[in-house]
Enzyme design. Structure first.
Site, short mmCIF file in Angstrom:
data_model
loop_
_atom_site.label_atom_id
_atom_site.label_comp_id
_atom_site.label_asym_id
_atom_site.label_seq_id
_atom_site.Cartn_x
_atom_site.Cartn_y
_atom_site.Cartn_z
N HIS A 269 0.86 -1.19 0.00
CA HIS A 269 0.00 0.00 0.00
C HIS A 269 0.90 1.24 0.00
O HIS A 269 1.68 1.43 0.92
CB HIS A 269 -0.89 -0.03 1.24
CG HIS A 269 -1.88 1.08 1.28
ND1 HIS A 269 -2.98 1.10 0.47
CD2 HIS A 269 -1.94 2.21 2.03
CE1 HIS A 269 -3.69 2.20 0.73
NE2 HIS A 269 -3.07 2.89 1.67
N ASP A 271 0.60 5.21 -0.10
CA ASP A 271 -0.25 6.40 -0.10
C ASP A 271 0.32 7.39 -1.11
O ASP A 271 1.50 7.73 -1.06
CB ASP A 271 -0.31 6.99 1.31
CG ASP A 271 -1.13 6.11 2.23
OD1 ASP A 271 -2.15 5.56 1.77
OD2 ASP A 271 -0.77 5.96 3.41
N ASP A 381 -7.90 1.07 2.36
CA ASP A 381 -7.51 1.99 3.45
C ASP A 381 -8.37 3.25 3.50
O ASP A 381 -7.98 4.22 4.12
CB ASP A 381 -6.03 2.37 3.26
CG ASP A 381 -5.48 3.14 4.45
OD1 ASP A 381 -5.94 2.89 5.57
OD2 ASP A 381 -4.60 4.00 4.24
N HIS A 586 -6.93 9.31 -0.69
CA HIS A 586 -7.55 9.16 0.63
C HIS A 586 -6.78 9.73 1.82
O HIS A 586 -7.16 9.46 2.97
CB HIS A 586 -7.96 7.70 0.88
CG HIS A 586 -6.81 6.73 0.99
ND1 HIS A 586 -6.50 5.85 -0.01
CD2 HIS A 586 -5.92 6.50 1.96
CE1 HIS A 586 -5.46 5.12 0.36
NE2 HIS A 586 -5.08 5.50 1.56
ZN LIG Z 1 -3.57 4.66 2.75
#
Ligand SMILES: [Zn+2]
Length: 1043
Positions: A269, A271, A381, A586
């Protein structure tokens, strides 16, 4: 150390075994902290040697490789530290491998708290991050004489860690003075046989510990591990195979048929921006993914699941060599693109059209680059999921969804891990939450056992996902994770663990789906509810830019339809959409990012505003160029453009003959324009009267209000009605300030207990004064002190014919850990309030009967919320807010927060925003609340023009008030066609005519990716196209234009 005990294979039954001493004995044998002088762990590495030469240079910029190697490198040494945060150091590492290491596995070991990338021969080859448990670059697995023994590597070191550069706790704002140290740089001999034994023992120890004393497998694993220590002489590798055989015997004892199956998938993951800026994410992708490629080369079973088209696009343009390797593994089905969206966006706040564009940009990218679209939506997430998403997924070729975030719920445990999720229109998608409640597992026994134990759908499905690999800041899988899971393929007592893909998992879940339950409506996250409000400028930028791109597309599409030589700005629009979509990531749109990210985001919005204004001007010039040239001798007129699909009569402000702003009442046709020559007289002028007690009344023949000196509504009525909308003895437009100190996640969370700290704002700085005396517009303004040092000024505006009163608000916000809301206590009783969401609305309770009800003490909405009883209601509209609540009869709009982490400066600035209140008869649907909220958000455009005779022109109109024509754009693959998107907004079954004055030759229903849905075109009749809608249905239509 050697016990001299029973040899393998011999009965050792006579020996007494104490569970704890046996366990701890094995633990000490593999410990990195104890007895490393004589235990197995101490033998992991053999001989070592420092680099022959180490040099470096540092730069505030992220210098690319090609430029870096040409720079002058100065001396450097292990132990040196580098900074401040966000700088980059390039190291030149010259290595000389001793010939005596022939036949050995040789690693270059690099340890630093900054994230590193190893480059060799001009290519990135390995990401090295101590936090991500990657410190080794394998130079050779078995040194041959023919191999080069002198190697030059470059290491690109970022002055940030996996989680940025926070001071103290992870989410603390970055420490600008933080420094990063190179603590190790050397060549070492790696003892692979020791490593394998260590992994064997770790798994056996975990089985012994975690299966528990009631389970005989626990003892079998423990005794095997104990015996391994017995047979193993750490100084004599010849003893290792016997020990490994003991472990293999346990791992080889298989499960019965009924055992749970785990589908393990490598994941990372990343971001797209969070505690580091966008630019660093580009390097994070490269570091993480090049490491995955290395692992794939030596682990043929490894699969890796990767989302976010934007990140692929970054790597494509910045690391073409790496991208080519990725494309190779995508073709082999091992590097698996998922998600179908441009980024993993916020699941609540983006508009319906923006969500469609996430999929449109994402799926088109995946198809173009990899030859196929994604079948799974992937949002592990994100902070909650709109009830509109199932329909949007279905419209974009996706019927499967994976997340796990609802495991973060503070109050209620979500009752399923595998289920059907049904949206507001009835669309259903198969949904899976990995029961281990994580997207960053490490491949440990504990996680596999949790996955089985925690699964809420036991007896319904027998397959689950495990996503392994360091995440959030990148990192990804490691060799050790893979080696752990190899030992758990099919071992009695543990679930079966197989490398898999989302497609394989969902395919078996689909086969097992007959017993699955259905969850209807939104997947609300009972946490992070402050993210609807934090970073108000980002929220405002998002709403405004969604509007700008809507308007540019409508006007450009109309210009194209009227003149096929008009150059529709397709590539500019794609660029601007991608900027907007990126900012919907997000941790950006929710406002949970550092200041550097906020600055980038605001710059992207500024770019959309600037370029959008230019494109709009070009479209208007093409569409109505003749009207824009004032003919000499003619009095100047005004061209009024309406981008919404209904006729509007509103007061606008325009430049008068003397250059001053003057007001005019105009009627603009649906999606079209008109020339304003003679302003309309108001059917009833606005009256504004100041009473003796300082209060002010305003009335426009539609509504009547009474305001006290503090700008609060003491009365709100429909004209000619005695029905009062403000609750008895209460004031509406009442500001309230709350203490806002969450438990940890500062920018994210507002906790239930903040409601216990409510303080009405009542310090008057400037009492209400009339600012516009009436006629076309009446207004009055006042100022308040808010908190210790903030001020709020509001202009309350009532326009002729307008059914709502607007509150133009300006706040100088200087608070710390406070939450500002505005409240409307209304005389309406209902157990549910209604909130606008993407292409529709949802109802949520106004009471706190159950834990599921009160956990929604702070919710999100788009342009409006409404509380109605039979025959009457009140709506609150807004132009840039998302946080809201309705408790009992009080509607609250959340205005501003002041968190300090991860951005210490969050929201401390001047804010401008507008909201409005609208009392109505009947239902909110019949009263036109939805249309009014659009009108507030999409003002008419007024452009100076000639005063020529020109009939009003309308491009589109829709006959049913239940149906909203939201989008008009050029078709992606057909320059001679436009796509229009409509949705049913009332929650009703509706039939409507879509009429158009454009030269349409053919109309076809298409999906959200603009693929025709049927062979037969729609019947084009004189009235236009007849369309049928089920509640909240979204329809897209491809309209082919005559050239
Ligand atoms: Zn995230």
């Amino acid at each position: 150390m050697r016990s001299g005990g029973a040899a393998p294979g011999m009965a050792a039954g006579a020996m007494l075994k104490h569970r704890r001493t046996a366990l701890e004995r094995v633990e000490k044998f593999v410990s990195a902290a104890y007895f490393t002088d004589c235990n197995l762990r101490g033998r992991l590495y053999g001989a070592s040697r420092p680099p022959a030469a180490l040099s470096c240079f540092q730069s505030p910029l992220r210098v690319p490789y090609g430029e870096a190697v040409g720079r002058r490198f100065g001396p450097a040494a292990v132990g040196d530290s580098f900074g401040p945060a966000w700088e980059t150091c390039w190291f030149k590492v010259e290595l000389s491998i001793p010939p005596a290491w022939a036949g050995r596995e040789v690693h270059f070991v690099w340890e630093s708290d900054g994230e590193g990338m190893v480059w060799r021969d001009g290519q990135p080859v390995q990401g090295l991050t101590k936090e991500g448990e990657k410190t080794s670059y394998i130079l050779t697995s078995c040194l041959k004489e023919s191999e080069p023994h002198s190697v030059t590597l470059y290491v690109e070191l970022a002055c940030n860690g996996l989680f940025g550069a926070g001071k103290g706790t992870m989410i603390a704002p970055p420490d600008p003075n933080r420094r990063f140290t190179v603590s190790k740089a050397e060549l070492v001999v790696f003892n692979r046989d020791v490593y394998e034994l260590l992994v064997d023992l770790e798994i056996l120890l975990d089985m012994a510990r975690l299966l528990g004393e009631e389970n005989q497998r626990s003892f079998q694993a423990l005794y095997a591990a104990n015996q391994m220590v017995n047979v193993c002489d750490v100084t004599d590798p010849a003893t290792f195979p016997a020990a490994r055989d003991l472990a293999a015997a346990i791992f080889g004892q298989r499960n019965g048929e009924s055992q749970h199956s785990i589908h393990a998938m490598g994941h990372c993951h990343i971001d797209s921006a969070w505690l580091w800026p966008y630019e660093e994410t580009i390097r994070k992708c490269a570091r993480s993914w090049v490491t995955v490629i290395r692992l794939m080369e030596s682990n043929p079973e490894l699969t890796f699941v990767c989302s976010q088209a934007q990140q692929f696009e970054w790597v494509r343009s910045w690391y073409p060599g790496l991208y080519a390797q990725i494309q190779d593994y995508v073709a082999k089905g091992r590097f698996v693109p998922v998600g179908g969206t441009w980024v993993e966006m916020d699941g609540n706040l983006p508009s319906g059209e923006a969500m469609v564009r996430q999929f449109l940009q994402g799926q088109r990218f995946f198809r173009e680059q990899f030859g196929r679209i994604c079948s799974e939506f992937w949002l592990p997430d994100t902070f909650g999921y709109s009830a509109q998403l199932p329909q949007l997924m279905r419209g974009c070729g996706i019927g499967r969804f994976l997340t796990q975030k609802l495991s973060w719920n503070l109050v209620n445990a979500f009752p399923h891990h595998t289920f059907f999720w049904e949206g507001i229109d009835g669309s259903r998608v198969l949904t899976h939450f990995p029961p281990g409640d994580s997207y960053g597992m490490l491949g440990r026994v504990e996680e596999m056992l949790k996955t089985v134990k925690n699964n809420k759908d036991k007896g319904r499905v027998n397959h689950s996902a495990v996503l392994f690999g360091f995440g959030d800041g990148g990192g990804g899988p490691t060799q050790k994770m893979l080696d752990r899971m190899k030992r758990m393929r099919d071992t009695d007592g543990l679930p079966r663990v197989q490398m898999s893909t989302p497609d394989r998992l969902f395919s078996v879940l689909e086969k097992e789906s007959s017993q699955l339950c259905t969850w209807v409506g939104e997947l609300f996250l009972e946490l992070h509810n402050g993210t609807y409000t934090t970073q108000a400028q980002i929220k405002k930028g998002n709403r405004e830019c969604e509007r700008i791109l809507h308007d540019v597309e409508v006007l450009s599409a109309l210009a194209l339809a009227q003149d096929s030589s008009f150059q529709y700005p397709a590539s500019q629009l794609q660029r601007l959409w991608r900027l907007l979509l990126l900012n919907q990531f997000h941790d950006v749109l929710p406002g949970s990012c550092i200041q550097l990210v906020v600055e980038d985001a605001l710059q992207y919005y500024a770019e959309i505003r600037r370029a959008g204004a230019q494109l709009q001007e070009e479209a208007v010039q093409s569409l109505c160029g003749d009207l824009l040239q004032p003919e000499s001798g003619h009095a100047e007129g005004t061209l009024v453009l309406n981008t919404l699909p209904w006729e509007r009569t509103e007061v606008i402000s325009r430049t008068g003959p003397a250059g001053a702003e003057v007001l005019a009442l105009v009627t603009a046709p649906s999606m079209g324009y008109a020339i304003l020559r003679e302003p309309l007289p108001p059917p009833q002028p606005v009256t504004v009267v100041k009473q003796e007690d300082g209060s002010v009344t305003m009335e426009n023949g539609v509504i009547a209000v009474c305001l006290d000196a503090m700008g609060r509504l003491t009365s709100l009525r429909l004209a000619h009605s005695e029905r009062e909308a403000v609750a008895d003895g209460c004031c509406a437009n009442q500001f309230a300030l709350f203490d806002d100190v969450p438990l940890y996640w500062d920018a994210w969370d507002v906790m239930d207990y903040h409601l216990e700290t409510r303080k009405p704002v009542t310090t008057l700085l400037k009492p209400l004064e009339i600012t516009l005396a009436g006629g076309l517009r009446g207004s009055a303004s006042f100022s308040l002190r808010v908190g210790k040092s903030s001020t709020l000024t509001q202009e309350i505006v009532l326009d002729a014919t307008c059914p709502y009163i607007r509150f133009l608000t300006q706040v100088e916000w200087k608070e710390s850990h406070k939450f500002l809301k505005v409240e409307f206590p209304v005389q309406v009783r209902s157990t549910n309030a209604t909130y606008e969401i993407q292409f529709g609305h949802v109802q949520r309770p106004t009471h706190w009967n159950t834990s599921w009800d009160w956990a929604r003490f702070e919710v999100w909405a788009h342009k409006w919320m409404d509380l109605s009883e039979h025959g009457f209601g009140v709506a609150v509209l807004n132009d840039s807010k998302y946080g809201a609540s309705a408790r009992g009869n009080v509607l609250s709009l959340s205005l501003l927060r002041a968190p300090k982490s991860p951005d210490a400066t969050a929201d401390i600035t001047q804010h401008h925003f507008t909201y409005a209140v609208l009392p109505h008869r009947g239902s909110f649907q019949d009263a036109g609340v939805i249309q009014c909220a659009y009108n507030l958000n999409f003002p008419l455009h007024a452009v100076p023009a000639s005063c020529a005779q020109c009939p009003a022109w309308s491009a589109f109109s829709v006959s049913s008030p239940a149906v909203v024509l939201e989008t008009v754009k050029q078709a992606e693959d057909r320059p001679d066609a436009v796509v229009v998107r409509l949705y049913e907004a009332h929650g009703s079954t509706a039939v409507t005519w879509l009429r158009s004055s454009l030269p349409v030759t053919e109309a076809m229903l298409c999906d959200l990716l603009e693929q025709p849905l049927a062979k037969e075109p729609l019947a084009l009749e004189q009235q236009g196209v007849r369309l049928s809608f089920t509640p909240f249905q979204v329809l897209s239509i491809l309209l082919v234009l005559r050239q």
